[in-house]
Design a protein around this motif. Structure first.
Motif, PDB file in Angstrom:
ATOM      1  N   GLY A   1      50.204  26.117 -29.018  1.00 42.23           N
ATOM      2  CA  GLY A   1      49.441  24.916 -29.370  1.00 42.23           C
ATOM      3  C   GLY A   1      48.943  24.116 -28.196  1.00 42.23           C
ATOM      4  N   MET A   2      48.368  22.974 -28.529  1.00 39.33           N
ATOM      5  CA  MET A   2      47.818  22.085 -27.505  1.00 39.33           C
ATOM      6  C   MET A   2      48.902  21.547 -26.578  1.00 39.33           C
ATOM      7  N   LEU A   3      50.132  21.449 -27.075  1.00 44.34           N
ATOM      8  CA  LEU A   3      51.209  20.909 -26.238  1.00 44.34           C
ATOM      9  C   LEU A   3      51.741  21.962 -25.260  1.00 44.34           C
TER      10      LEU A   3
ATOM     11  N   PHE B   1      55.574  25.105 -16.910  1.00 45.23           N
ATOM     12  CA  PHE B   1      55.357  24.791 -15.502  1.00 45.23           C
ATOM     13  C   PHE B   1      54.575  25.940 -14.881  1.00 45.23           C
ATOM     14  N   SER B   2      53.450  25.580 -14.272  1.00 38.21           N
ATOM     15  CA  SER B   2      52.606  26.625 -13.729  1.00 38.21           C
ATOM     16  C   SER B   2      52.627  26.603 -12.200  1.00 38.21           C
ATOM     17  N   GLN B   3      53.209  27.666 -11.611  1.00 39.52           N
ATOM     18  CA  GLN B   3      53.301  27.712 -10.143  1.00 39.52           C
ATOM     19  C   GLN B   3      51.941  27.960  -9.500  1.00 39.52           C
ATOM     20  N   GLY B   4      51.044  28.589 -10.277  1.00 40.47           N
ATOM     21  CA  GLY B   4      49.739  28.968  -9.723  1.00 40.47           C
ATOM     22  C   GLY B   4      48.826  27.785  -9.427  1.00 40.47           C
ATOM     23  N   ASN B   5      49.206  26.577  -9.868  1.00 40.19           N
ATOM     24  CA  ASN B   5      48.334  25.424  -9.654  1.00 40.19           C
ATOM     25  C   ASN B   5      48.724  24.602  -8.429  1.00 40.19           C
ATOM     26  N   LYS B   6      49.596  25.157  -7.608  1.00 36.14           N
ATOM     27  CA  LYS B   6      50.146  24.417  -6.474  1.00 36.14           C
ATOM     28  C   LYS B   6      49.049  23.934  -5.515  1.00 36.14           C
TER      29      LYS B   6
ATOM     30  N   MET C   1      44.605  12.729 -17.889  1.00 39.61           N
ATOM     31  CA  MET C   1      44.583  12.757 -19.363  1.00 39.61           C
ATOM     32  C   MET C   1      45.645  13.646 -19.999  1.00 39.61           C
ATOM     33  N   PHE C   2      46.171  14.607 -19.221  1.00 42.24           N
ATOM     34  CA  PHE C   2      47.192  15.530 -19.740  1.00 42.24           C
ATOM     35  C   PHE C   2      48.324  15.604 -18.705  1.00 42.24           C
ATOM     36  N   ALA C   3      49.006  14.495 -18.547  1.00 39.15           N
ATOM     37  CA  ALA C   3      49.879  14.331 -17.372  1.00 39.15           C
ATOM     38  C   ALA C   3      51.091  15.256 -17.352  1.00 39.15           C
ATOM     39  N   GLY C   4      51.582  15.655 -18.524  1.00 41.24           N
ATOM     40  CA  GLY C   4      52.787  16.503 -18.549  1.00 41.24           C
ATOM     41  C   GLY C   4      53.931  15.807 -17.831  1.00 41.24           C
ATOM     42  N   ILE C   5      54.636  16.562 -17.011  1.00 43.03           N
ATOM     43  CA  ILE C   5      55.799  16.011 -16.284  1.00 43.03           C
ATOM     44  C   ILE C   5      55.351  15.343 -14.981  1.00 43.03           C
TER      45      ILE C   5
ATOM     46  N   PHE D   1      48.543   9.857 -19.035  1.00 48.25           N
ATOM     47  CA  PHE D   1      48.648   9.951 -20.494  1.00 48.25           C
ATOM     48  C   PHE D   1      49.330  11.263 -20.878  1.00 48.25           C
ATOM     49  N   GLU D   2      50.303  11.180 -21.760  1.00 53.63           N
ATOM     50  CA  GLU D   2      50.996  12.399 -22.190  1.00 53.63           C
ATOM     51  C   GLU D   2      51.462  12.249 -23.631  1.00 53.63           C
ATOM     52  N   ILE D   3      51.217  13.274 -24.417  1.00 46.23           N
ATOM     53  CA  ILE D   3      51.494  13.193 -25.861  1.00 46.23           C
ATOM     54  C   ILE D   3      52.906  13.676 -26.237  1.00 46.23           C
ATOM     55  N   ASN D   4      53.456  14.579 -25.420  1.00 42.69           N
ATOM     56  CA  ASN D   4      54.740  15.197 -25.775  1.00 42.69           C
ATOM     57  C   ASN D   4      55.910  14.355 -25.228  1.00 42.69           C
TER      58      ASN D   4
ATOM     59  N   GLY E   1      51.169   9.084 -25.661  1.00 39.72           N
ATOM     60  CA  GLY E   1      50.224   9.050 -26.779  1.00 39.72           C
ATOM     61  C   GLY E   1      49.139  10.107 -26.628  1.00 39.72           C
ATOM     62  N   ASP E   2      48.221  10.077 -27.579  1.00 34.22           N
ATOM     63  CA  ASP E   2      47.156  11.082 -27.650  1.00 34.22           C
ATOM     64  C   ASP E   2      45.925  10.609 -26.868  1.00 34.22           C
ATOM     65  N   SER E   3      45.598  11.314 -25.807  1.00 36.72           N
ATOM     66  CA  SER E   3      44.450  10.962 -24.957  1.00 36.72           C
ATOM     67  C   SER E   3      43.167  10.753 -25.751  1.00 36.72           C
ATOM     68  N   MET E   4      43.042  11.489 -26.824  1.00 34.92           N
ATOM     69  CA  MET E   4      41.814  11.413 -27.622  1.00 34.92           C
ATOM     70  C   MET E   4      41.581   9.982 -28.103  1.00 34.92           C
TER      71      MET E   4
ATOM     72  N   MET F   1      41.514  16.390 -15.988  1.00 34.12           N
ATOM     73  CA  MET F   1      41.691  17.015 -17.304  1.00 34.12           C
ATOM     74  C   MET F   1      42.411  18.352 -17.126  1.00 34.12           C
ATOM     75  N   GLY F   2      43.713  18.290 -16.816  1.00 26.12           N
ATOM     76  CA  GLY F   2      44.486  19.494 -16.485  1.00 26.12           C
ATOM     77  C   GLY F   2      44.994  20.248 -17.699  1.00 26.12           C
ATOM     78  N   HIS F   3      44.103  20.546 -18.600  1.00 31.30           N
ATOM     79  CA  HIS F   3      44.462  21.332 -19.786  1.00 31.30           C
ATOM     80  C   HIS F   3      43.346  22.343 -20.001  1.00 31.30           C
TER      81      HIS F   3
HETATM   82  C1  LIG Z   1      48.961  22.594 -19.943  1.00 32.66           C
HETATM   83  S1  LIG Z   1      49.939  21.216 -19.577  1.00 32.66           S
HETATM   84  C2  LIG Z   1      49.482  20.853 -17.972  1.00 32.66           C
HETATM   85  C3  LIG Z   1      49.723  21.976 -17.056  1.00 32.66           C
HETATM   86  C4  LIG Z   1      49.374  21.627 -15.653  1.00 32.66           C
HETATM   87  N1  LIG Z   1      47.951  21.590 -15.458  1.00 32.66           N
HETATM   88  C5  LIG Z   1      50.059  22.475 -14.604  1.00 32.66           C
HETATM   89  O1  LIG Z   1      49.681  22.374 -13.465  1.00 32.66           O
HETATM   90  O2  LIG Z   1      51.032  23.160 -14.868  1.00 32.66           O
HETATM   91  C6  LIG Z   1      49.079  20.080 -20.501  1.00 32.66           C
HETATM   92  C7  LIG Z   1      49.815  18.848 -20.937  1.00 32.66           C
HETATM   93  O3  LIG Z   1      48.928  18.120 -21.779  1.00 32.66           O
HETATM   94  C8  LIG Z   1      49.659  17.534 -22.834  1.00 32.66           C
HETATM   95  N2  LIG Z   1      48.733  17.228 -23.931  1.00 32.66           N
HETATM   96  C9  LIG Z   1      48.182  18.085 -24.818  1.00 32.66           C
HETATM   97  N3  LIG Z   1      47.374  17.427 -25.670  1.00 32.66           N
HETATM   98  C10 LIG Z   1      47.395  16.123 -25.307  1.00 32.66           C
HETATM   99  C11 LIG Z   1      46.747  14.958 -25.802  1.00 32.66           C
HETATM  100  N4  LIG Z   1      45.935  15.009 -26.845  1.00 32.66           N
HETATM  101  N5  LIG Z   1      46.983  13.793 -25.159  1.00 32.66           N
HETATM  102  C12 LIG Z   1      47.818  13.718 -24.099  1.00 32.66           C
HETATM  103  N6  LIG Z   1      48.473  14.799 -23.592  1.00 32.66           N
HETATM  104  C13 LIG Z   1      48.260  15.987 -24.182  1.00 32.66           C
HETATM  105  C14 LIG Z   1      50.704  18.585 -23.165  1.00 32.66           C
HETATM  106  O4  LIG Z   1      51.787  18.035 -23.843  1.00 32.66           O
HETATM  107  C15 LIG Z   1      51.059  19.097 -21.754  1.00 32.66           C
HETATM  108  O5  LIG Z   1      52.120  18.364 -21.200  1.00 32.66           O
END
Ligand SMILES: C[S@@+](CC[C@H](N)C(=O)[O-])C[C@H]1O[C@@H](n2cnc3c(N)ncnc32)[C@H](O)[C@@H]1O
Length: 334
Positions: free
Chosen positions: A127-129, A162-167, A186-190, A209-212, A236-239, A252-254
């Protein structure tokens, strides 16, 4: 584990001699520490010379090579799609169906070779998360820490990806941020991008911003352990929660975020940058560029500059790319 500590000028000669005589430990890497070269040797090596024989407290293993030979030894061959990654003291392995019957034995070998606390089987992301589906194969524990360019990420391999390739990409972005900028992640994750930007730039504020909730909890923890300032974490939801007209730069790291492009453009306060990630088949590599242009036009915004770069290979013939777009907002038309 044993190693010899050698002066740089002599390192090459001694390495060749150790290798020729079978004393070099092929499973570990040679590295430089405090101006000396540390060459790993086998445990029985005990010959005095123009080096110190030391106990190596920070061994670095040759992951892929060992992983391959472990799989070959246990399963009898090495399949096409297999992978192994180490995150701190936790290993994550990907194995195709055809050899899952050997997965526990492979995991036990990996535990021993890399001195890990646990090995997990990665069954993919959903999924999106991008939530990982993981199965414990050996040991225990899923929380770990990864160190990159001067910062630390703490996370749980079973809860967040966690993606090592984005270092490299993280440091590239941090290097682009100018003094005093307002950044929106917009998709801050950790804190994948937020933490390096906070650590290595002089951004005025970074809105993350992070939804999970799981990722958000680690984001808060990572802000604390990295002792970084200026981050505003928002769950919350970036949208729906990213405000209009406030940012100089939007990350926009998604890789599936096309529907969020209008939100990112609206978030810019005047002229600013959007860094838009996408997984794109090689055949239609210009797709993400076209998407940005299309959305900008719809919103009456002007694309002043646009570049695409590869982040990494995503899957066969599919690339993970990032588009850097400098966009000028025309507020009266938006
Ligand atoms: C794919 S991960 C980021 C990976 C990252 N680019 C890396 O270097 O590993 C994307 C993050 O976006 C979050 N996310 C997904 N949909 C979202 C939304 N609508 N609003 C905020 N965060 C969201 C996910 O929970 C996840 O933590």
């Amino acid at each position: 584990m044993k190693a010899v500590k050698v002066r740089k000028e002599e390192a090459e000669k001694i390495r060749k001699w150790l290798e020729k005589n079978g004393y070099k430990d092929k499973d570990r890497r040679i590295r430089v520490e405090d101006g000396y070269v540390i060459i790993p040797v086998i445990e029985t090596f005990n010959i005095p010379g123009s080096y110190d024989i030391i106990q190596d407290k920070n061994p670095v293993f040759k992951e892929k090579k060992d992983f391959r030979s472990i799989v070959e030894n246990v399963a009898g061959y090495y399949p096409k799609y297999a992978d192994f990654k180490i995150f701190g003291k936790v290993g994550v392995v990907k194995l195709p169906e055809e050899i899952t019957q050997f997965s526990k034995r492979i995991a036990d070998e990996l535990m021993r070779t890399y001195r890990l606390k646990a090995v997990w089987l990665d069954r993919g992301r959903h999924g999106m998360l991008r939530k990982p589906e993981m199965e414990l194969l050996a040991g225990q524990g899923s929380e770990t820490e990864v160190k990159e360019h001067g910062y630390i990420y703490r996370f749980d391999v079973t809860k967040v990806m966690f993606s090592q390739g984005n270092k490299f990409e993280k440091m590239r972005i941090a290097g682009l941020v100018e003094d005093g900028e307002i950044v929106a992640d917009m998709f801050a994750g950790i804190g994948y991008f937020t933490i390096p930007v906070a650590k290595h730039s002089r951004a005025k504020k970074i809105y993350a911003f992070e939804i999970n909730p799981d990722s958000y909890t680690f984001l808060l923890e990572n802000i604390k352990i990295n002792k970084v300032n200026g981050i505003v974490p928002i769950l919350g939801d970036s949208m729906h929660i990213v405000p209009e007209g406030f940012a100089d730069r939007v990350i926009m790291g998604h890789i599936n975020a096309e529907p969020f492009i209008p939100v990112a453009i609206r978030a810019l306060r005047d002229e600013g940058w959007i860094h838009y990630h996408e997984s794109t088949p090689e055949k239609i590599l210009s797709r993400p560029v076209e998407r940005i242009k299309k959305h900008a036009e719809k919103q009456g915004a002007e694309v002043k500059e646009i570049n695409l770069r590869k982040v990494k290979n995503y899957s066969p013939r599919v690339l993970h790319v990032v588009v850097d777009a400098r966009i000028k907002i025309n507020r009266t038309e938006v």
